[in-house]
Write a protein that holds these residues in place. Sequence first.
Motif: not given
Length: 158
Positions: A80-84, A132
């Motif tokens: 569920s990670q939104h990579w930044t 997404r």
Amino acid sequence: MASETSEIELVFTEDTQLTKCMRIRALSLQQKNSKPQDGEKILKANEYIYRLDFSKQKLKFLWWTVHLKTPGKVVITGTSQHWTPDLTNLMTRQLLDPSAIFWKKTEQTEVDCNEADAQEFGERLCELAKIRKVMYFVLTFADGVEPSNVKCSIRFKA
């Protein structure tokens, strides 16, 4: 006017940069003799980060296509990670259940899977695709399978 529906196939592509960064994090912890943050997911040697890029947001899951050139197993776990840009560490609570597990035994030509989990996971991806453009996955290779021996994709109806 009838609405057009078509099938699209999205191929899992390794995010070599992200895999490398996560391996550097693990190495850094090891060199400093430090422990990971509480709940932090540290990539093991047989785990790699892959991504799917969603060109459309409204999808209906059809099926997985997984080819294993050699006998073995691959486990696909969504995050569920939104990579930044600062590459926030991946926490184990961000790993989605169920994982899709695919395997091929020595005497088999076809790849098997736990169909119920694969179906549920595929349907969950459709929900996530609504919000997404990109989704990340941890692929775990086991029992003799390596990234070069595997091709994974997922088909949707758009």
